[in-house]
Write a protein that holds these residues in place. Structure first.
Motif, PDB file in Angstrom:
ATOM      1  N   GLN A   1     -14.331   0.718   1.393  1.00 49.66           N
ATOM      2  CA  GLN A   1     -13.434   1.380   0.445  1.00 49.66           C
ATOM      3  C   GLN A   1     -12.131   0.605   0.314  1.00 49.66           C
ATOM      4  O   GLN A   1     -11.627   0.374  -0.774  1.00 49.66           O
TER       5      GLN A   1
ATOM      6  N   TYR B   1      -2.858   4.808  -0.268  1.00 48.67           N
ATOM      7  CA  TYR B   1      -2.572   6.117  -0.855  1.00 48.67           C
ATOM      8  C   TYR B   1      -3.446   6.473  -2.049  1.00 48.67           C
ATOM      9  O   TYR B   1      -3.617   7.638  -2.363  1.00 48.67           O
ATOM     10  N   LYS B   2      -4.045   5.462  -2.701  1.00 47.93           N
ATOM     11  CA  LYS B   2      -4.926   5.775  -3.832  1.00 47.93           C
ATOM     12  C   LYS B   2      -6.377   6.006  -3.402  1.00 47.93           C
ATOM     13  O   LYS B   2      -7.111   6.758  -4.030  1.00 47.93           O
ATOM     14  N   VAL B   3      -6.794   5.304  -2.350  1.00 49.60           N
ATOM     15  CA  VAL B   3      -8.218   5.309  -2.001  1.00 49.60           C
ATOM     16  C   VAL B   3      -8.494   5.926  -0.626  1.00 49.60           C
ATOM     17  O   VAL B   3      -9.351   6.795  -0.497  1.00 49.60           O
TER      18      VAL B   3
ATOM     19  N   PRO C   1      -6.684   9.969   0.000  1.00 51.18           N
ATOM     20  CA  PRO C   1      -7.330  11.113  -0.664  1.00 51.18           C
ATOM     21  C   PRO C   1      -8.681  11.474  -0.037  1.00 51.18           C
ATOM     22  O   PRO C   1      -9.056  12.644   0.003  1.00 51.18           O
ATOM     23  N   GLN C   2      -9.379  10.463   0.453  1.00 52.27           N
ATOM     24  CA  GLN C   2     -10.669  10.754   1.094  1.00 52.27           C
ATOM     25  C   GLN C   2     -10.471  11.270   2.514  1.00 52.27           C
ATOM     26  O   GLN C   2     -11.145  12.192   2.956  1.00 52.27           O
TER      27      GLN C   2
ATOM     28  N   ARG D   1      -9.484  14.971   2.857  1.00 52.74           N
ATOM     29  CA  ARG D   1     -10.586  15.927   2.787  1.00 52.74           C
ATOM     30  C   ARG D   1     -11.278  16.075   4.131  1.00 52.74           C
ATOM     31  O   ARG D   1     -11.722  17.149   4.501  1.00 52.74           O
TER      32      ARG D   1
ATOM     33  N   ILE E   1     -15.538  16.987  -2.674  1.00 45.62           N
ATOM     34  CA  ILE E   1     -15.921  16.320  -3.916  1.00 45.62           C
ATOM     35  C   ILE E   1     -17.263  16.892  -4.341  1.00 45.62           C
ATOM     36  O   ILE E   1     -18.147  17.071  -3.509  1.00 45.62           O
ATOM     37  N   THR E   2     -17.401  17.183  -5.619  1.00 48.49           N
ATOM     38  CA  THR E   2     -18.653  17.795  -6.107  1.00 48.49           C
ATOM     39  C   THR E   2     -19.868  16.960  -5.757  1.00 48.49           C
ATOM     40  O   THR E   2     -19.831  15.761  -5.823  1.00 48.49           O
TER      41      THR E   2
END
Lengths: 215, 256
Positions: free
Chosen positions: A116, A132-134, A137-138, A141, A214-215
């Protein structure tokens, strides 16, 4: 079991429960701040910061929280730290919780596949932009549930501040035992209220965890 | 720079992990619009070489030049970061395991970097996402998350994501190796299409047929050195070196 007595003192316990809740919220916030800084230090590219982060974790997880509170509250004035019991409780427990949260947050971050970061970097993102973008956020969660466990532990740890005479649930129970000589009823009532707080918090964490997936 | 100049130039590339030397004095030039394939068994250093080109696995010796600029030049940390980020924006990379961002839709995967780094507006980004996803045949999945896509579809979105930065060079690191056999073709089609548009590409692959059909030149690597290189019709049909023949023989047996 003296149910009548329990009903009579119950409003006072409820008031004390609010103190426990306030204590928990403030401790959790301070813990999150310390945990975030701790994790950032542990994952830093600077060895000095990594060492400091690791030292923070091993010191505060390696000694009883009660001793840490005593050092801060009773020992503090000796070295010029004057705090009232509530302040000492929040700061002491917050720093302690931060050590556990450091490991939770760090764990979630390193659990993200290194591909990633590589993918983000190959697009031209800087180290920080990729973080902070990749990554975050993961990782955020992944953190929800284990931070929920930290929160659960932290709420129960607030009982320790009774030992430095903060008037929260446990201290209140002890006080009413002094006048009623009914430890069974008083501790039961306190325990029941802790359980309700923890149950509601747990449901809140589970709800948040479902929401952020995440869906 | 004229069309004839060497576009990618690797000089004396050397890479060690501790005492293990995985790249030994590799030299390679790629011209603008050329498509170079790299084949070899795993552990031969082919992926390491590819990843060195955009500094994912920095070399321990040698130089890499892209379009007249040295990629791995010696600079103080801060300046180097700035320099390498600028270089990487010009090089698209496609990974074996796609590495799509799972928390973003196909559209967001494609637009994130251009919006962040090129400061394009949302409208421009939207048009860009449509254009690039259409190109790889994924426009109808624009608002899908990676988890809702098949492997081949993921890889096509990953290619669109790389293309959205308008790279001068595309690197493919075993782009189809993780795919189910029936999904390989859709990704190969996209790569062929890029070849027709004269995109400069370096392709690390295990697929000899594909390499033979799109590459202008193929390199065979073994144990950190380029054993042999040449046009695919020569390298595959009439290799000069025994090691190349042996590799091809084993590989063809394996494919059966």
């Amino acid at each position: 079991m003296d149910l009548e007595l329990m009903l009579k003192v119950y409003p006072f316990f409820l008031q004390a429960a609010w103190v426990t809740i306030l204590l928990s919220v403030l401790t959790a916030l301070l813990g999150l701040i310390c945990g975030t800084l701790g994790a950032a230090a542990r994952l830093s590219r600077f060895a000095v910061l990594r060492f400091l982060g690791a030292a923070y974790v091993s010191v505060f997880r390696g000694t009883p929280a009660l001793i840490q509170l005593f050092i801060l509250y009773f020992g503090g004035p000796q070295v010029g730290i004057q705090l009232d019991a509530f302040q000492a409780g929040v700061i002491g427990l917050g720093i302690n919780a931060g050590a556990y949260m450091t490991e939770t947050i760090r764990g979630a971050i390193i659990a993200i596949d290194k591909g990633q970061r590589e993918a983000a970097r190959t697009l031209g993102l800087s180290r920080w932009q990729a973080t902070y973008k990749v990554i975050l956020p993961q990782a955020a969660r992944l953190m929800v549930r284990p931070l929920g466990v930290n929160l659960n532990m932290l709420i129960k740890a607030t009982a320790l501040v009774a030992a430095i005479s903060v008037v929260e649930l446990t201290y209140t129970a002890q006080r009413y035992i002094g006048s009623t000589y009914k430890p069974f009823e008083m501790f039961l009532l306190a325990g029941l209220l802790y359980m309700i707080i923890i149950y509601v918090t747990g449901r809140g964490v589970a709800w948040l965890d479902r929401r952020v997936q995440i869906t | 720079m004229t069309e004839q100049t060497d576009f990618v130039e690797i000089r004396h590339a050397q890479k060690s992990f501790g005492t293990l030397e995985v790249l030994k004095d590799i030299n390679l030039t790629v011209r603008r619009g050329q498509i170079v394939g790299i084949i070899g068994s795993s552990g031969s250093g082919k992926s390491t070489l590819l990843r060195a080109i955009n500094d994912l696995d920095p070399l321990t010796g040698g130089e890499i030049w892209l379009d007249g600029v040295q990629v791995n030049k010696k600079l103080p940390h801060r300046q180097y970061e700035k320099h390498i980020n600028a270089m990487r924006q010009q090089v698209g990379m496609v990974f074996q395991h796609f590495n799509l961002f799972p928390h973003m839709t196909a559209r967001e995967n494609v637009t994130m970097a251009p919006m962040l780094l090129k400061k394009i507006s949302r409208e421009e980004a939207d048009a860009l996402a449509r254009e690039q996803l259409d190109k790889v045949g994924m426009l109808n999945r624009i608002d899908y998350y990676p988890s809702q896509l098949s492997g081949g579809q993921k890889q096509r979105v990953a290619i669109a994501r790389a293309l959205a930065m308008k790279p001068k060079l595309m690197l493919f690191d075993e782009a189809t190796s993780a795919l189910d056999p029936e999904l390989v073709e859709e990704v190969n089609m996209v790569m062929k299409q890029l070849a027709e548009e004269h995109m400069t590409m370096i392709i690390v692959t295990h697929e000899m047929d594909f390499a033979a059909s799109v590459c202008d030149r193929v390199l065979f690597m073994d144990k950190g050195v380029v054993v042999e290189e040449g046009p695919p019709e020569v390298l595959f049909r009439n290799p000069a070196k025994e090691r190349t023949r042996e590799f091809l023989r084993k590989h063809l047996e394996g494919a059966k």
